[in-house]
Design an enzyme around this catalytic site. Structure first.
Site, short mmCIF file in Angstrom:
data_model
loop_
_atom_site.label_atom_id
_atom_site.label_comp_id
_atom_site.label_asym_id
_atom_site.label_seq_id
_atom_site.Cartn_x
_atom_site.Cartn_y
_atom_site.Cartn_z
N GLU A 76 12.05 34.20 -23.76
CA GLU A 76 12.09 33.11 -22.79
C GLU A 76 10.78 32.33 -22.74
O GLU A 76 10.78 31.10 -22.68
CB GLU A 76 12.39 33.68 -21.39
CG GLU A 76 12.44 32.60 -20.32
CD GLU A 76 12.52 33.19 -18.92
OE1 GLU A 76 12.87 32.44 -18.02
OE2 GLU A 76 12.19 34.38 -18.76
N ASP A 77 9.63 33.04 -22.76
CA ASP A 77 8.36 32.40 -22.45
C ASP A 77 7.41 32.21 -23.64
O ASP A 77 6.31 31.71 -23.46
CB ASP A 77 7.62 33.22 -21.37
CG ASP A 77 8.36 33.21 -20.04
OD1 ASP A 77 9.13 32.26 -19.81
OD2 ASP A 77 8.20 34.16 -19.25
#
Length: 713
Positions: A76-77
Site C-alpha cells: 500500500e505505502d
C-alpha cells in the site's frame, strides 16, 4: 529500532523450527521499502511493522503471520508490488499481505450504507484466511498504543472505530486480553475524564483497603491447598472501561459497584476445575444468577471456563474464572490458537476451534441480507452478544445471545418455524414471546398454519437472524399492500386524464421509468417513492397537467428583501392563505411560522428578529406539505380508498407512517402536498365524510421548532 535478531530469538523461543532466514529477509525488505518514511511521532515508519510482528509473536503465531506483519504496509505505502512479495516470500504471504492491504482501505466508520458494504468485505476477507484479521487487529492495537501522535480529531475517529468495531471483533474471536486493551485505549481518548476519575477512585480505594487482591489470592490458595488441589491463582482489578460500562449498565456509582476484582484459577485437568468450584463455594457464598459453565457448553469461538461470582472478604463480590491450562491458552488467543506453536510444534489444543467452521457460522446468517442497514445491525448485534444455552424438547442445545427470547429461539431453529410461531413454552410453562430465556431452560415453540410475523416482533427479537427474517416477511406482506395501494393511485391518476391504468399502460410506464415490471412500479407508488403524476407523465407527457403552473415557491411570500431566503417552519407547516410571521436567522434567511404557532413564544424577547409577511395572492403550486393524523378502520381496502380520495382532491402523498396498529383500527400520519389553506379545508371535509375515517386532525409538533434546518431558496 528492535533488531531483527531479537525478533528471531523471540520466535525461536516457542518455535525452534522457525525459518529464521526468511524472517530476516522480510525484516530487511520491509526496512528498505519504508526507508525515508516516518510516523506522526517522528519515528522511522518501520518501527510500526516491527511492533505489530512482536504482538503476534507474543501470541506464538506461525512464520507466515509474522512475515505478513513485517510487510503489511509495503504494497500500500511503498513501491513494492504484489508480484515482488510473492516472488520473494511465496504465494501464501503475498495473499495475506494483499488481504491486510484491502482491509486497511476499508473505511469502516463511514456512512451507514458504505459501512455495511465494507463490513461484508471484512467478513469475506476473514472467511478466506482469518490470519488477515489477526494482523489487522495487532496493527490497530499498536496504532492505539501510539495514538497520541495523531491530530485530536483523527484520534476521536480512530478511537470510536476501535470501540465500535475492532474491540468487539477481538472479543468475538476469543482474544479477550486484546479486547480489554483496545477498549481501554479507546476509552482514554473518548472519555479521558471518566477514565481518570475511575483511576483516582481506584487509588483512593487501595489506600483505604490495602492490597485486597493479595489477601483474597492468599485466601483462595489456602482453600485449594486444604483441598489438596494443585492450581495457580492470579488476581487482578478490572480495566477502567469495564468498570465504567458496569456503572452505566447498572446506573450505580463507583462506591456501590462491588465486583471490580477478578480472579483466575488455572488447574491441571478438567476434573480439578469442578473440585476448585466446590472448594470456592464451600468457603464463600455464591451470588445467585452469576454462574456460567462454559466447559460443558463452550462458546462458538472455543472458549471454555467456569465463571462464578462470590461474596469474598469484607463482603466484596469477586468474579472467579476456573479453567485448565489448555483452556486458558484458547481463552488468551481465541481463534488464533489454531495457528499457535509451542516447542516448535503446531498447537494441537483440543479446545481450539476450527477457524473455517467458526467464520462460516458467523457469516452464514448475513449472506441472505439485501438491505445495508439490516446487515449492519445484524453484524453489530452478533459482535456484541454474550451467550446463553437452552434446549429443544429433544435435548439439542441452541446457543443464543444474552437477552434472547423464544422468537429468537424459533428463528435459530428454522425461519419457517419462526414465521409460524404463535406461542412458546419454557420449562413446560406457557410464556409470552417477550420472555428472556435463561441458561439451561428448555424451550418449545408452538406454531400454527397461516401465521405471519407481526411488526411488533421486531421489538421482541434480539438476534440479527430473527430481525432480518421478520423484516423480509413483513416486506413481502407490505409489498402486496403497496401494490394494491399503487394500483388505486394509478387508477385515480389516469382517470383524471380520461385514461385507464391498464396492464399494458403500466408496463409501458415501468419501461419508461426503467423499472423491472409493473408490480415494481405499483409498489413504489404505494410506498410513495413515485407519484401518480410522474407515472402519468411517463406515458402521456403532453396530456399530464403541468404541476409547475401557479405561483413559484421563490415568489410565494411577500415582505422579504431580495437576498433573503425562506423556509416553512416544520412545527406548524403554514399554508398559503394563513397569516404568517417570519423569524430571521443570521446567515440562514427567514423561517416562516403561522401566526398562532406556539413556538413563536420562544422569540417574544427578540422583536428585532420578527418580520411581518404575507402570502402572494393567486393560485399556488401543490407543493406545501401538511401532516394529517388519521384514525381509520382496519378493514380490507380502507387505506386504498383513503389514498384514492386524497389523489382525487389533487393532493400528492409524500409520506405515510403507521404510528399505531390495533386489531380494529390504524392510526397513521399522512403528509399531503397541498396548494393552500382552502385546499386543506376541502380535503379534511372529504376525509371526515368517509365512514371508515373515525378521526382526522392537522398535526402540528412544537418540538420540531427546535430542529435546525437551513432555509431553502
Amino acid at each position: 529500532m528492535y533488531p531483527a535478531d531479537d525478533l528471531v530469538e523471540l520466535i525461536r523461543a516457542y518455535n525452534p523450527k522457525s525459518n529464521s532466514d526468511l524472517i530476516r529477509r522480510a525484516y530487511d525488505f520491509g526496512r528498505d521499502m519504508h526507508d525515508g518514511q516516518f510516523r506522526h511521532s517522528g519515528e522511522p515508519y518501520f518501527t510500526h511493522p516491527i511492533e505489530v510482528s512482536q504482538i503476534l509473536a507474543e501470541q506464538h503465531l506461525d512464520d507466515a503471520t509474522i512475515i505478513t506483519a513485517l510487510l503489511h504496509d509495503t504494497i500500500e505505502d511503498t513501491k513494492a508490488s504484489y508480484s515482488a512479495v510473492e516472488e520473494m516470500f511465496g504465494n501464501e504471504v503475498a495473499m495475506l499481505v494483499d488481504g491486510v492491504t484491502k482491509l486497511t482501505n476499508l473505511q469502516l466508520s463511514s456512512t451507514e450504507t458504505k459501512q455495511a458494504e465494507n463490513f461484508r468485505k471484512l467478513f469475506m476477507a476473514m472467511s478466506k484466511d482469518l490470519r488477515v484479521i489477526l494482523v489487522k487487529l495487532a496493527d490497530r492495537l499498536h496504532n492505539m498504543r501510539t495514538i497520541r501522535a495523531m491530530r485530536p480529531e483523527k484520534q476521536q475517529v480512530k478511537a470510536r472505530e476501535t470501540m465500535d468495531i475492532y474491540a468487539p471483533l477481538a472479543g468475538r474471536m476469543g482474544m479477550q486480553w486484546m479486547r480489554d486493551e483496545l477498549e481501554d485505549l479507546a476509552f482514554k481518548v473518548l472519555n479521558p475524564e471518566g477514565r481518570a476519575s475511575i483511576m483516582r477512585r481506584f487509588i483512593t480505594l487501595q489506600k483505604e483497603t490495602g492490597d485486597v487482591i493479595g489477601r483474597i489470592t492468599d485466601d483462595m490458595r489456602y482453600e485449594l491447598e486444604k483441598a489438596e488441589i494443585d492450581a495457580k491463582v492470579v488476581g487482578r482489578a478490572k480495566k477502567p472501561y469495564s468498570i465504567w460500562r458496569k456503572m452505566q449498565e447498572k446506573e450505580q456509582g463507583f462506591s456501590r459497584l462491588s465486583d471490580i476484582y477478578g480472579f483466575r484459577i488455572i488447574t491441571a485437568n478438567e476434573n480439578d476445575c469442578y473440585r476448585v468450584l466446590g472448594a470456592i463455594h464451600q468457603r464463600w457464598r455464591a451470588v445467585p444468577g452469576r454462574f456460567k459453565d462454559y466447559i460443558s457448553q463452550p462458546k462458538t469461538n472455543g472458549y471454555r471456563s467456569i465463571h462464578t461470582t462470590v461474596s469474598g472478604r469484607d463482603g466484596k463480590r469477586v468474579e472467579v474464572q476456573i479453567r485448565t491450562q489448555q483452556m486458558h491458552d484458547v481463552a488468551e488467543t481465541g481463534v488464533a490458537a489454531h495457528w499457535s506453536y509451542k516447542d516448535g510444534v503446531r498447537g494441537e489444543n483440543p479446545f481450539a476451534v476450527d477457524p473455517v467452521k467458526w467464520i462460516s457460522s458467523l457469516t452464514e446468517q448475513f449472506n441472505a441480507e439485501d438491505d445495508h442497514d439490516e446487515f449492519l445491525e445484524a453484524v453489530k448485534l452478533e459482535m456484541y452478544s454474550d451467550q446463553v444455552f437452552c434446549f429443544t424438547p429433544k435435548g439439542d442445545v441452541v446457543k443464543l445471545p444474552r437477552g434472547a427470547t423464544p422468537l429468537d429461539f424459533a428463528y435459530a431453529i428454522h425461519t419457517r418455524i419462526g414465521n409460524a410461531c404463535v406461542g412458546a413454552k419454557v420449562d413446560h410453562l406457557r410464556v409470552p414471546l417477550w420472555t428472556r430465556i435463561k441458561n439451561g431452560q428448555s424451550v418449545e415453540i408452538i406454531t400454527a398454519e397461516g401465521q405471519m410475523p407481526q411488526a411488533t416482533w421486531l421489538d421482541i427479537a434480539t438476534t440479527g437472524k430473527a430481525k432480518s427474517a421478520i423484516r423480509r416477511a413483513l416486506r413481502e406482506v407490505d409489498r402486496d399492500r403497496f401494490i394494491r395501494l399503487g394500483r388505486e393511485l394509478a387508477r385515480a391518476g389516469f382517470e383524471n386524464l380520461g385514461k385507464k391504468a391498464t396492464d399494458r399502460v403500466l408496463d409501458l410506464a415501468a419501461t419508461q421509468l426503467r423499472l423491472k415490471d409493473r408490480n415494481e412500479l405499483l409498489a413504489r407508488m404505494g410506498s410513495a417513492e413515485l407519484t401518480a403524476h410522474e407515472v402519468v407523465q411517463a406515458v402521456y407527457p403532453d396530456l399530464a397537467p403541468d404541476v409547475s403552473e401557479g405561483i413559484a415557491s421563490e415568489r410565494a411570500v411577500i415582505g422579504l428583501s431580495p437576498e433573503q431566503r425562506f423556509q416553512r417552519a416544520p412545527c406548524c407547516e403554514p399554508l398559503p392563505g394563513e397569516r404568517i410571521i417570519g423569524i430571521t436567522y443570521r446567515g440562514e434567511g427567514v423561517v416562516v411560522h403561522a401566526i398562532d404557532c406556539d413556538a413563536l413564544s420562544n422569540y417574544e424577547d427578540q422583536p428585532e428578529r420578527w418580520i411581518d409577511l404575507h402570502w402572494q395572492a393567486g393560485q399556488h403550486q401543490s407543493i406545501y406539505g401538511v401532516t394529517l393524523e388519521l384514525t381509520i378502520g382496519n378493514d380490507a381496502g380502507v387505506l386504498g380508498r383513503i389514498c384514492t380520495l386524497i389523489g382525487e382532491h389533487k393532493a400528492n402523498i409524500s409520506d405515510l407512517e403507521f404510528v399505531d396498529r390495533k386489531p380494529d383500527f390504524y392510526r397513521l400520519h399522512i403528509n399531503a402536498e397541498l396548494r393552500d389553506a382552502e385546499h386543506l379545508h376541502s380535503l379534511m371535509l372529504a376525509l371526515q365524510a368517509e365512514s371508515d375515517v373515525a378521526q382526522v386532525e392537522r398535526l402540528r409538533d412544537p418540538s420540531k421548532a427546535r430542529q435546525s434546518a437551513k432555509p431553502q431558496p
